[in-house]
Design a protein around this motif. Structure first.
Motif, mmCIF file in Angstrom:
data_model
loop_
_atom_site.group_PDB
_atom_site.id
_atom_site.type_symbol
_atom_site.label_atom_id
_atom_site.label_comp_id
_atom_site.label_asym_id
_atom_site.label_seq_id
_atom_site.Cartn_x
_atom_site.Cartn_y
_atom_site.Cartn_z
ATOM 1 N N LYS A 1 0.854 -1.198 0.000
ATOM 2 C CA LYS A 1 0.000 0.000 0.000
ATOM 3 C C LYS A 1 0.875 1.228 0.000
ATOM 4 O O LYS A 1 2.100 1.156 0.224
ATOM 5 C CB LYS A 1 -0.928 -0.025 1.204
ATOM 6 C CG LYS A 1 -0.231 0.021 2.553
ATOM 7 C CD LYS A 1 -1.257 -0.063 3.666
ATOM 8 C CE LYS A 1 -0.591 0.014 5.044
ATOM 9 N NZ LYS A 1 0.323 -1.115 5.291
ATOM 10 N N VAL A 2 0.256 2.367 -0.252
ATOM 11 C CA VAL A 2 0.992 3.623 -0.283
ATOM 12 C C VAL A 2 1.663 3.860 1.068
ATOM 13 O O VAL A 2 1.042 3.715 2.122
ATOM 14 C CB VAL A 2 0.037 4.795 -0.619
ATOM 15 C CG1 VAL A 2 0.772 6.112 -0.514
ATOM 16 C CG2 VAL A 2 -0.531 4.621 -2.015
ATOM 17 N N ILE B 1 4.838 -7.952 -4.775
ATOM 18 C CA ILE B 1 4.063 -6.719 -4.890
ATOM 19 C C ILE B 1 2.575 -7.018 -5.082
ATOM 20 O O ILE B 1 1.721 -6.495 -4.381
ATOM 21 C CB ILE B 1 4.573 -5.866 -6.075
ATOM 22 C CG1 ILE B 1 6.039 -5.524 -5.859
ATOM 23 C CG2 ILE B 1 3.734 -4.610 -6.239
ATOM 24 C CD1 ILE B 1 6.299 -4.748 -4.597
ATOM 25 N N ILE B 2 2.278 -7.875 -6.055
ATOM 26 C CA ILE B 2 0.891 -8.266 -6.320
ATOM 27 C C ILE B 2 0.826 -9.760 -6.566
ATOM 28 O O ILE B 2 1.820 -10.390 -6.947
ATOM 29 C CB ILE B 2 0.284 -7.519 -7.528
ATOM 30 C CG1 ILE B 2 1.093 -7.804 -8.796
ATOM 31 C CG2 ILE B 2 0.146 -6.049 -7.267
ATOM 32 C CD1 ILE B 2 0.451 -7.254 -10.060
ATOM 33 N N GLU B 3 -0.335 -10.314 -6.331
ATOM 34 C CA GLU B 3 -0.598 -11.718 -6.649
ATOM 35 C C GLU B 3 -1.522 -11.738 -7.861
ATOM 36 O O GLU B 3 -2.569 -11.100 -7.862
ATOM 37 C CB GLU B 3 -1.277 -12.399 -5.456
ATOM 38 C CG GLU B 3 -1.367 -13.904 -5.575
ATOM 39 C CD GLU B 3 -2.023 -14.521 -4.340
ATOM 40 O OE1 GLU B 3 -3.169 -14.146 -4.054
ATOM 41 O OE2 GLU B 3 -1.385 -15.347 -3.673
ATOM 42 N N GLY C 1 12.453 0.892 -2.497
ATOM 43 C CA GLY C 1 12.082 2.262 -2.202
ATOM 44 C C GLY C 1 10.735 2.353 -1.522
ATOM 45 O O GLY C 1 10.206 1.350 -1.023
ATOM 46 N N LYS C 2 10.173 3.553 -1.537
ATOM 47 C CA LYS C 2 8.909 3.818 -0.866
ATOM 48 C C LYS C 2 7.780 3.894 -1.884
ATOM 49 O O LYS C 2 7.887 4.585 -2.892
ATOM 50 C CB LYS C 2 9.001 5.135 -0.089
ATOM 51 C CG LYS C 2 7.743 5.481 0.701
ATOM 52 C CD LYS C 2 7.948 6.783 1.455
ATOM 53 C CE LYS C 2 6.694 7.147 2.255
ATOM 54 N NZ LYS C 2 6.873 8.421 2.993
ATOM 55 N N VAL C 3 6.703 3.166 -1.618
ATOM 56 C CA VAL C 3 5.554 3.161 -2.514
ATOM 57 C C VAL C 3 4.796 4.472 -2.344
ATOM 58 O O VAL C 3 4.334 4.802 -1.251
ATOM 59 C CB VAL C 3 4.617 1.970 -2.213
ATOM 60 C CG1 VAL C 3 3.414 2.003 -3.145
ATOM 61 C CG2 VAL C 3 5.357 0.649 -2.369
ATOM 62 N N ILE C 4 4.673 5.236 -3.440
ATOM 63 C CA ILE C 4 3.954 6.512 -3.356
ATOM 64 C C ILE C 4 2.609 6.461 -4.088
ATOM 65 O O ILE C 4 1.775 7.339 -3.901
ATOM 66 C CB ILE C 4 4.804 7.668 -3.915
ATOM 67 C CG1 ILE C 4 5.127 7.420 -5.398
ATOM 68 C CG2 ILE C 4 6.076 7.850 -3.103
ATOM 69 C CD1 ILE C 4 5.783 8.623 -6.059
ATOM 70 N N ILE D 1 2.811 0.110 -9.740
ATOM 71 C CA ILE D 1 3.021 1.030 -8.625
ATOM 72 C C ILE D 1 4.069 2.068 -9.026
ATOM 73 O O ILE D 1 4.850 1.867 -9.959
ATOM 74 C CB ILE D 1 3.490 0.311 -7.335
ATOM 75 C CG1 ILE D 1 4.799 -0.449 -7.601
ATOM 76 C CG2 ILE D 1 2.425 -0.614 -6.800
ATOM 77 C CD1 ILE D 1 5.408 -1.060 -6.349
ATOM 78 N N LYS D 2 4.097 3.172 -8.289
ATOM 79 C CA LYS D 2 5.161 4.173 -8.431
ATOM 80 C C LYS D 2 5.989 4.152 -7.153
ATOM 81 O O LYS D 2 5.429 4.158 -6.051
ATOM 82 C CB LYS D 2 4.561 5.560 -8.671
ATOM 83 C CG LYS D 2 3.898 5.714 -10.048
ATOM 84 C CD LYS D 2 3.368 7.125 -10.244
ATOM 85 C CE LYS D 2 2.687 7.293 -11.598
ATOM 86 N NZ LYS D 2 3.652 7.221 -12.721
ATOM 87 N N VAL D 3 7.313 4.115 -7.319
ATOM 88 C CA VAL D 3 8.218 3.955 -6.177
ATOM 89 C C VAL D 3 9.211 5.105 -6.150
ATOM 90 O O VAL D 3 9.799 5.471 -7.182
ATOM 91 C CB VAL D 3 8.981 2.617 -6.265
ATOM 92 C CG1 VAL D 3 9.915 2.442 -5.070
ATOM 93 C CG2 VAL D 3 8.000 1.454 -6.342
ATOM 94 N N GLU D 4 9.388 5.686 -4.960
ATOM 95 C CA GLU D 4 10.435 6.694 -4.761
ATOM 96 C C GLU D 4 11.699 5.960 -4.341
ATOM 97 O O GLU D 4 11.733 5.321 -3.283
ATOM 98 C CB GLU D 4 10.004 7.678 -3.683
ATOM 99 C CG GLU D 4 11.002 8.815 -3.472
ATOM 100 C CD GLU D 4 10.564 9.752 -2.367
ATOM 101 O OE1 GLU D 4 10.357 10.936 -2.652
ATOM 102 O OE2 GLU D 4 10.403 9.273 -1.219
#
Length: 557
Positions: free
Chosen positions: A148-149, A159-161, A177-180, A197-200
Motif C-alpha cells: 500500500k501507499v 508486490i501483487i498476486e 524504495g517507498k511506494v507513493i 506502482i510508483k516507487v520513490e
C-alpha cells in the motif's frame, strides 16, 4: 484427527447445487447419515447426509451459497490424543514465530533512532511495470495487492498476486524504495507493461542496516524456527485453516497461445473435450474471465441452434415495463423451475410433437379396482388408476419398442432400451418432479403401488434421491385428481412419448341395442416424437392401452 466432508456426487451431469438450509452449526457433534445441509439441484430439493462422525470444527457453507461437487462442506474433529498433541505442537510453533517476529520489531526499533537515512544518490520516482510473464502471455487478473501507499519495499519483495491462464503467482519488485502510488486493485486485469506502482527510490542506509540485522536474526533462528516442515504442518492440522497455496515459479509458467481467452486450465480442458472454441465463449467472471458455467452455457446454445427442428435466429422480444400499468412483484425462479423451463423449452423446440386423444371405458375396471384396493392397502399403499396404467404401459412398450427408445440426431441413431422404467409426474410446491419406478416389468401391481406412494411422498417432502429421478423410459402424468378433459403433455426428452390422464366421468354410451348406458370414461392424451413414431403406430399404441384397461385379460394374450 480431522476429516473433511465434501459435497458428494449428485448424479449424472450435476456439478453444483444451491444450499437451501444448513442443518448443523460449528461445535455440533454429528453422526453418520445425519442430515447436514439441504440442497436444491436442477432436479429436486434434498438433504445431504454426513458420511463422517465427530465434532464440527469448521463449517464452510451457509444458506444461499452455491457449492460444487467435491467442495468441502465442513471439517469434523475426531477427538484423539494424537490430535491434541499435534494441536499443542502447532500452538508452540506459532508462539515461536510470534516471538521471532517480536525480536525483529525490537531490532527495527533499536536501529531506527541510530541515524537518519543517508541518501548517497538522487531520489527519483520509478514506475514499476508488470513484467513479462511468459511466452505469449499478455495479461493477468490481479488477485491481491500485497503493498500500500507508504510501504518501504525491497527488491524481489512480492508486490501483487496475479492469476494467469496457467497458475496463481506473486510478482516480485525489481526496485527498492517507498511506494507513493498503487495503480491497480484486486479484481482488475493488468496487461504486461502496465504500470503497477510508483516507487520513490534512493540509497537509504537505514534500510540496509535493518535488513542486515534482520538477516542475522533469521540466520540465528533458522535451524529451529523456520524449518520447511513447520510451514506445511499447521495448514494441514489446525482446525478450520485452509492449506496455503504456494505459487508456481516464473520459470515453470508454460507458454500459451497469443491472444488466448482468459480461462483456467481446467476450463480450457473441458472446452476442448466438448468441442467448444474457448476464444468464442463470453466470460462473466471478474475482468471477463471465462468460468466453467460460461463454457456449458455456450455449449448448450450451440447444441440448441444445431438441433433438428429448432428455429435459428429467433430474437426474444423485450418485455414492457409492467409497473406502468399497476403494482408488480418480481420473484426469482427456483432451480427446479429454471430447469423445468429450460428442459421443456428445449423439448418443445427440438421435438416435432403430435398428440393423439382417446377414451377408455373403465366402468368394470373401477369396480375391480375398489375390490382389490383392500388387498393393496394391507401393504400401506392405495391401488390407483395410475398404478394400473404403469403395468399396462409396460406391456405396450414391449409390444411397440419404438416407444421405448431415444433418438440421437447427431449420429443418426435410434437407441432401443431393454429395460422398463416408468416416470410418474408429481406436482409439488417446489415444482414438477418426475420420480422413476425402476424395473416396473418385474414388479407386481402391489409393489408398484407401494413404490409410487413412497416416491411421491419423498418428492413432496424433499427427501428424494437423485438416482430416483433418473433413467426413465416413458412418463405418465395424471391430472385427473384436479380436473380437465384433455391436454397436450410435452415429451420428457430424451424419451419419445408421454401419456396424459384426465378426470374420468360418466357419459351416455350407445350399447348397440337401442339404448344409451352410463359408462365411466377416462380421457387419455398421448404425445409423441414424430421423428421416430408415425401416427399409425401412435394410435395402435394408444388403442392397446385403451383395450387393456377395458379388457385386462387382453394383456395376457
Amino acid at each position: 484427527m480431522q476429516k473433511e466432508f465434501k459435497l458428494p456426487e449428485l448424479g449424472e451431469n450435476i456439478e453444483a447445487a444451491d444450499i437451501v438450509n444448513v442443518l448443523v452449526k460449528e461445535g455440533d457433534f454429528v453422526k453418520k447419515d445425519q442430515g447436514i445441509v439441504e440442497i436444491e439441484t436442477d432436479k429436486a430439493t434434498i438433504e445431504v447426509p454426513s458420511s463422517v462422525e465427530g465434532k464440527i470444527s469448521k463449517l464452510f457453507v451457509k444458506a444461499g451459497d452455491r457449492v460444487k461437487v467435491g467442495e468441502t462442506i465442513m471439517v469434523v474433529e475426531e477427538e484423539t490424543q494424537e490430535t491434541t498433541k499435534t494441536t499443542e505442537s502447532v500452538a508452540e510453533e506459532k508462539n515461536k514465530v510470534e516471538s521471532l517476529s517480536a525480536k525483529k520489531e525490537e531490532k527495527k526499533t533499536e536501529e531506527k533512532p541510530a541515524s537518519k537515512p543517508a541518501v548517497s544518490g538522487e531520489k527519483k520516482i520509478v514506475d514499476f511495470h508488470l513484467p513479462e510473464l511468459g511466452e505469449n502471455i499478455e495479461s493477468a487478473d490481479v488477485v491481491n495487492v500485497l503493498v500500500k501507499v507508504g510501504d518501504v519495499i525491497q527488491k524481489d519483495q512480492g508486490i501483487i498476486e496475479i492469476e494467469t491462464d496457467k497458475a496463481t503467482i506473486e510478482v516480485p519488485a525489481t526496485v527498492s524504495g517507498k511506494v507513493i502510488e498503487v495503480l491497480v486493485k484486486a479484481g482488475e486485469k493488468a496487461k504486461v507493461g502496465q504500470t503497477i506502482i510508483k516507487v520513490e527510490t534512493g540509497d537509504v542506509s537505514e534500510t540496509k542496516i535493518v535488513e542486515t540485522k534482520e538477516s542475522e536474526i533469521i540466520q540465528e533462528q533458522k535451524s529451529e524456527e523456520t524449518k520447511p516442515e513447520f510451514i506445511k504442518q499447521p495448514t494441514t492440522e489446525v482446525k478450520g485453516e485452509l492449506p496455503k497455496l504456494h505459487p508456481m515459479e516464473f520459470v515453470e509458467q508454460p507458454p500459451i497461445l497469443k491472444g488466448a481467452a482468459p480461462a483456467a486450465p481446467s476450463v480450457r480442458r473441458i472446452a476442448r473435450e466438448i468441442g467448444v472454441d474457448i476464444n468464442k465463449v463470453p466470460g462473466t467472471g471478474p475482468g471477463g474471465r471465462i468460468t466453467m458455467d460460461d463454457v456449458k452455457a455456450y455449449s448448450k446454445k450451440l447444441h440448441e441452434s444445431r438441433a433438428e427442428g429448432i428455429g435459428i435466429g429467433i430474437k426474444a422480444e423485450a418485455l414492457p415495463d409492467f409497473s406502468k400499468f399497476g403494482k408488480v412483484k418480481k420473484v426469482e425462479m427456483s432451480n427446479i423451475r429454471k430447469k423445468t423451463a429450460e428442459h421443456l423449452s428445449y423439448a418443445w423446440a427440438t421435438i416435432p410433437h403430435v398428440t393423439q386423444f382417446d377414451k377408455a371405458d373403465i366402468t368394470n375396471l373401477e369396480k375391480t379396482r375398489k375390490e382389490l384396493s383392500k388387498i393393496v392397502e394391507k401393504s400401506g399403499a392405495k391401488l390407483t388408476v395410475t398404478g394400473i396404467l404403469v403395468k399396462v404401459v409396460v406391456e405396450a412398450l414391449k409390444k411397440f419398442p419404438q416407444f421405448n427408445s431415444s433418438i440421437d440426431m447427431e449420429k443418426k441413431e435410434i437407441i432401443y432400451k431393454n429395460y422398463f422404467n416408468i416416470g410418474i409426474a408429481v406436482d409439488t410446491e417446489h415444482g414438477l418432479i418426475v420420480p422413476v419406478i425402476k424395473d416396473a416389468d418385474k414388479k407386481s401391481l402391489t409393489q408398484i403401488s407401494v413404490d409410487m406412494n413412497l416416491l411421491a411422498e419423498k418428492a413432496r417432502t424433499k427427501k428424494i434421491g437423485l438416482e430416483e429421478l433418473q433413467g426413465g423410459c416413458f412418463t405418465i402424468t395424471n391430472l385427473g385428481g384436479i380436473g380437465g378433459t384433455y391436454f397436450t403433455p410435452i415429451v420428457n426428452s430424451p424419451e419419445v412419448a408421454i401419456l396424459g390422464v384426465s378426470r374420468s366421468s360418466y357419459e351416455p354410451v350407445w350399447n348397440g341395442y337401442g339404448t344409451f348406458e352410463p359408462r365411466l370414461m377416462l380421457p387419455l392424451s398421448l404425445s409423441y416424437d414424430h421423428r421416430i413414431i408415425d401416427g399409425a403406430d401412435a394410435i395402435r399404441f394408444l388403442r392397446f392401452i385403451v383395450e387393456s384397461l377395458e379388457q385386462p385379460l387382453k394383456m395376457l394374450l
